[in-house]
Design a protein around this motif. Structure first.
Motif, mmCIF file in Angstrom:
data_model
loop_
_atom_site.group_PDB
_atom_site.id
_atom_site.type_symbol
_atom_site.label_atom_id
_atom_site.label_comp_id
_atom_site.label_asym_id
_atom_site.label_seq_id
_atom_site.Cartn_x
_atom_site.Cartn_y
_atom_site.Cartn_z
ATOM 1 N N ARG A 66 41.733 25.989 -94.759
ATOM 2 C CA ARG A 66 40.749 26.754 -95.506
ATOM 3 C C ARG A 66 41.504 28.615 -94.870
ATOM 4 N NH1 ARG A 66 35.199 26.913 -92.850
ATOM 5 N NH2 ARG A 66 34.733 28.513 -94.330
ATOM 6 N N LEU A 67 42.406 28.446 -93.487
ATOM 7 C CA LEU A 67 42.659 29.493 -93.212
ATOM 8 C C LEU A 67 44.429 29.355 -93.871
ATOM 9 C CD1 LEU A 67 41.606 28.620 -89.740
ATOM 10 C CD2 LEU A 67 41.145 31.155 -90.651
ATOM 11 N N ALA A 68 45.004 28.718 -94.119
ATOM 12 C CA ALA A 68 45.561 28.894 -94.888
ATOM 13 C C ALA A 68 45.591 29.361 -96.220
ATOM 14 C CB ALA A 68 46.868 28.108 -95.161
ATOM 15 N N ALA A 69 44.753 29.183 -96.679
ATOM 16 C CA ALA A 69 44.682 29.843 -98.138
ATOM 17 C C ALA A 69 44.864 31.276 -97.930
ATOM 18 C CB ALA A 69 43.684 28.935 -98.877
ATOM 19 N N ARG A 70 43.686 31.550 -96.408
ATOM 20 C CA ARG A 70 43.228 33.286 -97.055
ATOM 21 C C ARG A 70 44.367 33.883 -95.894
ATOM 22 N NH1 ARG A 70 37.565 35.187 -95.377
ATOM 23 N NH2 ARG A 70 37.267 34.313 -96.822
ATOM 24 N N TYR A 71 44.911 33.220 -95.405
ATOM 25 C CA TYR A 71 46.408 33.815 -94.961
ATOM 26 C C TYR A 71 48.016 33.655 -94.832
ATOM 27 C CZ TYR A 71 42.572 36.471 -92.101
ATOM 28 O OH TYR A 71 41.441 36.622 -91.667
ATOM 29 N N GLY A 75 53.344 30.961 -89.524
ATOM 30 C CA GLY A 75 52.881 30.969 -88.432
ATOM 31 C C GLY A 75 51.896 30.187 -87.878
ATOM 32 N N GLY A 76 50.987 30.112 -88.983
ATOM 33 C CA GLY A 76 49.709 29.009 -89.052
ATOM 34 C C GLY A 76 48.832 29.516 -88.394
ATOM 35 N N THR A 77 48.110 28.790 -86.874
ATOM 36 C CA THR A 77 46.919 29.523 -86.211
ATOM 37 C C THR A 77 47.193 30.665 -85.385
ATOM 38 O OG1 THR A 77 46.214 27.073 -85.788
ATOM 39 C CG2 THR A 77 44.949 28.761 -84.429
ATOM 40 N N TYR A 78 49.003 31.054 -85.480
ATOM 41 C CA TYR A 78 49.334 32.223 -84.431
ATOM 42 C C TYR A 78 48.296 32.771 -85.133
ATOM 43 C CZ TYR A 78 51.943 36.064 -84.041
ATOM 44 O OH TYR A 78 52.115 37.630 -83.495
ATOM 45 N N ARG A 84 41.937 36.523 -86.924
ATOM 46 C CA ARG A 84 39.857 36.458 -86.686
ATOM 47 C C ARG A 84 39.497 36.711 -85.698
ATOM 48 N NH1 ARG A 84 38.344 36.774 -91.739
ATOM 49 N NH2 ARG A 84 36.042 35.645 -90.605
ATOM 50 N N LEU A 85 40.506 36.395 -84.335
ATOM 51 C CA LEU A 85 39.990 36.692 -83.059
ATOM 52 C C LEU A 85 39.930 37.495 -81.891
ATOM 53 C CD1 LEU A 85 39.936 32.029 -82.072
ATOM 54 C CD2 LEU A 85 38.049 33.997 -83.076
ATOM 55 N N GLY A 86 41.560 38.321 -82.674
ATOM 56 C CA GLY A 86 42.287 38.980 -81.897
ATOM 57 C C GLY A 86 43.752 38.803 -81.577
ATOM 58 N N ALA A 87 44.099 39.360 -80.886
ATOM 59 C CA ALA A 87 46.217 39.876 -80.875
ATOM 60 C C ALA A 87 46.330 38.381 -79.652
ATOM 61 C CB ALA A 87 46.898 40.875 -80.429
ATOM 62 N N PHE A 88 45.339 38.826 -78.472
ATOM 63 C CA PHE A 88 45.428 37.526 -77.636
ATOM 64 C C PHE A 88 45.672 36.353 -77.993
ATOM 65 C CE2 PHE A 88 43.999 35.213 -74.127
ATOM 66 C CZ PHE A 88 44.244 35.212 -73.531
ATOM 67 N N TRP A 89 43.906 35.791 -78.626
ATOM 68 C CA TRP A 89 44.338 34.576 -79.201
ATOM 69 C C TRP A 89 45.594 34.331 -80.067
ATOM 70 C CZ3 TRP A 89 41.785 31.968 -75.606
ATOM 71 C CH2 TRP A 89 40.345 32.777 -75.120
ATOM 72 N N GLY A 90 45.953 35.117 -81.286
ATOM 73 C CA GLY A 90 46.804 34.673 -81.568
ATOM 74 C C GLY A 90 48.062 34.657 -80.896
ATOM 75 N N HIS A 91 48.451 34.908 -80.129
ATOM 76 C CA HIS A 91 49.705 34.853 -78.989
ATOM 77 C C HIS A 91 49.342 33.410 -78.442
ATOM 78 C CE1 HIS A 91 52.674 35.662 -76.265
ATOM 79 N NE2 HIS A 91 52.151 35.406 -75.144
ATOM 80 N N THR A 92 48.168 32.933 -77.654
ATOM 81 C CA THR A 92 48.185 32.098 -77.457
ATOM 82 C C THR A 92 48.295 30.549 -78.091
ATOM 83 O OG1 THR A 92 46.769 33.345 -75.039
ATOM 84 C CG2 THR A 92 46.243 30.667 -76.363
ATOM 85 N N ALA A 358 38.180 27.518 -83.566
ATOM 86 C CA ALA A 358 38.205 28.798 -83.744
ATOM 87 C C ALA A 358 37.041 29.773 -84.303
ATOM 88 C CB ALA A 358 37.969 29.210 -81.967
ATOM 89 N N SER A 359 38.681 29.977 -84.811
ATOM 90 C CA SER A 359 39.081 30.797 -85.928
ATOM 91 C C SER A 359 38.603 30.997 -87.819
ATOM 92 C CB SER A 359 40.778 31.217 -86.322
ATOM 93 O OG SER A 359 41.475 31.446 -85.107
ATOM 94 N N ALA A 360 38.810 29.219 -87.640
ATOM 95 C CA ALA A 360 38.079 29.090 -89.046
ATOM 96 C C ALA A 360 36.173 29.044 -88.956
ATOM 97 C CB ALA A 360 37.754 27.806 -89.790
ATOM 98 N N TRP A 361 35.671 29.135 -87.246
ATOM 99 C CA TRP A 361 34.105 29.104 -87.243
ATOM 100 C C TRP A 361 33.702 30.209 -87.565
ATOM 101 C CZ3 TRP A 361 30.018 26.222 -84.698
ATOM 102 C CH2 TRP A 361 29.094 27.349 -84.297
ATOM 103 N N THR A 362 35.026 31.627 -87.818
ATOM 104 C CA THR A 362 34.348 33.070 -88.532
ATOM 105 C C THR A 362 34.341 32.855 -90.057
ATOM 106 O OG1 THR A 362 36.606 33.549 -88.140
ATOM 107 C CG2 THR A 362 35.574 33.765 -86.355
ATOM 108 N N LEU A 363 34.615 32.082 -90.731
ATOM 109 C CA LEU A 363 34.511 32.500 -92.236
ATOM 110 C C LEU A 363 33.355 32.008 -92.054
ATOM 111 C CD1 LEU A 363 38.514 30.715 -92.250
ATOM 112 C CD2 LEU A 363 37.739 33.161 -92.705
ATOM 113 N N GLY A 364 32.558 30.994 -91.956
ATOM 114 C CA GLY A 364 31.158 30.952 -91.986
ATOM 115 C C GLY A 364 31.400 28.987 -92.345
ATOM 116 N N ARG A 365 30.865 27.797 -92.663
ATOM 117 C CA ARG A 365 30.689 26.265 -92.883
ATOM 118 C C ARG A 365 30.931 25.822 -91.458
ATOM 119 N NH1 ARG A 365 33.895 25.270 -98.705
ATOM 120 N NH2 ARG A 365 34.937 26.944 -97.326
ATOM 121 N N ARG A 366 30.059 25.984 -90.477
ATOM 122 C CA ARG A 366 30.678 25.743 -89.329
ATOM 123 C C ARG A 366 30.647 24.621 -88.527
ATOM 124 N NH1 ARG A 366 27.976 31.652 -86.778
ATOM 125 N NH2 ARG A 366 29.733 32.793 -87.674
#
Length: 406
Positions: A66-71, A75-78, A84-92, A358-366
């Motif tokens: 779901r996330l890859a289709a939108r972005y 880099g994947g989850t980075y 979706r969550l902010g720069a810190f979580w992308g970096h982590t 956690a990133s996909a959670w923000t898209l709905g269908r949780r």
């Protein structure tokens, strides 16, 4: 949605090639390596562990698709965590992926060496890394073609193992039954170790900038690759477990080779060893692809040196990132133990997928991302303690580096 800075990669892969790259990442990474430690943790309960790992992998795959289709960027989850969550979580997420998959690369390189010539294992591992880095440097199409050939060979070898054990051996269904020694903790630890075998579908998502029509291709390719891998793993795990029994499997250093030998066809053992080496090469090839693409994405955002964001004008590959990853993997392969690498890799990659869910959670269908998030954290916590401690320390180092960056 932010767009990547700097030269873009070339969109050359269709659905079939994306599925093949996912298969090359998964098939081989676990079936030749992780069955023995999983049997040690759970005995015949490893089959339940395989099912648990598959459920968590399915949740992760669904969230990633779901996330890859939108972005559709490298880099994947980075990228997903950043957006979706902010720069810190992308970096982590990116940090966890790079360090975890660097360990995976080293484990796969060492697997090649140990199956081909144990006494020269580290030298062969370094040579394999150098060779496949050169292949990746020359561009994604060459990598996809080589991966297709490798997957065909490995599937043929695994089919041969299953036919040999079921057709000629003493495959006893009673060896699949549960005993009183099987515990929930052991089954979940086995699931965490076997998760190492399923994580290859991330390679499809990290190649989001190199597939044609990513909004359609990636959501198709990820579940197809995962379903094929689960079917293959299940057949082979049942064959080996019913042929050897959980005790013999737990102590085996080359369980598939031992299974065909126990079936009375020792001539198959060298074929299986070569197949294991080829499978590990396929996994290593695709792993280096994924790590270099995440390195590229983080370099674009200055979380890693900006020089690593360069794209080769002729080959369309992130050539500096490829070389940097190859050098680091070769160094790690020359120093680490393969079992330690598997445990550490599983921990770091589970953290990576927790952030994906956690990133996909923000898209709905949780429901699916919620189950995936909880499953990732649970399996990570129940891995061997040394892997958990090392993983926590490395993730914290990444967080500290983010806070201290200029």
């Amino acid at each position: 949605m932010s767009t990547p800075e700097g030269p873009a990669l070339h969109r050359r892969l269709g659905t079939f090639d994306a599925v093949v790259i996912g298969l090359g990442s998964m098939i081989g990474a676990g079936i030749f390596v992780a069955l023995a430690p999983a049997a040690s943790a759970a005995g015949s309960g490893l089959l339940v562990g395989l099912a648990v790992a598959a459920v968590v992998a399915y949740c992760n795959a669904t969230s990633s698709a779901r996330l890859a289709a939108r972005y559709p960027q490298s880099g994947g989850t980075y990228v997903y965590g950043r957006e979706r969550l902010g720069a810190f979580w992308g970096h982590t997420a990116g940090w966890s992926f790079i360090v975890g998959k660097t360990a995976s690369c080293a484990a796969m390189a060492l697997t090649v060496g140990y199956y081909l010539r144990p006494e020269w294992a580290r030298g062969i591992a370094v040579a394999a890394v150098v060779l496949l880095t050169a292949v990746n440097y020359a561009g994604i199409r060459k990598s996809a073609v080589l991966t297709r050939a490798i997957v065909a060979v490995v599937l043929a070898v695994l089919a041969g193992v299953a036919v040999t054990v079921f057709g000629f051996g003493d495959a006893d269904p009673a060896r699949l039954s549960f005993t009183s020694e099987i515990t929930v903790g052991g089954v979940l630890q086995a699931a965490g170790l076997l998760f190492f075998a399923f994580a290859g579908y991330a390679r499809i998502a990290t190649l989001g900038e190199e597939v044609r029509d990513p909004a359609r291709t990636i959501p198709r390719a990820i579940p197809v690759a995962l379903a094929i891998t689960l079917a293959v793993y299940t057949v082979v795990a049942v064959a080996v477990l019913s042929g050897l029994g959980s005790d013999a499997l737990a102590s085996a250093t080359a369980p598939l080779a031992d299974a065909v030998t126990a079936a009375g066809v020792p001539a198959m053992a060298p074929v299986v060893r070569v197949g294991a080496a080829v499978a590990a090469l396929g996994s290593l090839l695709a792993l280096i692809l994924g790590v270099s693409r995440t390195t590229l994405a983080m370099a674009r955002d200055r979380h890693l040196p900006a020089a690593l964001a360069a794209v080769h004008p002729r080959f369309g590959s992130p050539h500096r990132a490829e070389v940097a990853v190859g050098v680091v993997v070769a160094a790690v392969a020359a120093l680490v133990d393969v079992r330690q690498a598997i445990g550490f890799s599983s921990f770091a990659v589970l953290i990576y997928y927790a952030i994906a869910n956690a990133s996909a959670w923000t898209l709905g269908r949780r429901v699916v991302p919620g189950l995936g998030f909880a499953g990732c954290l649970l399996l990570a916590a129940l891995l061997p303690s040394a892997s958990v401690v090392a993983g926590v320390c490395v993730v914290l180092v990444g967080a500290l580096a983010y806070r201290l960056r200029p």
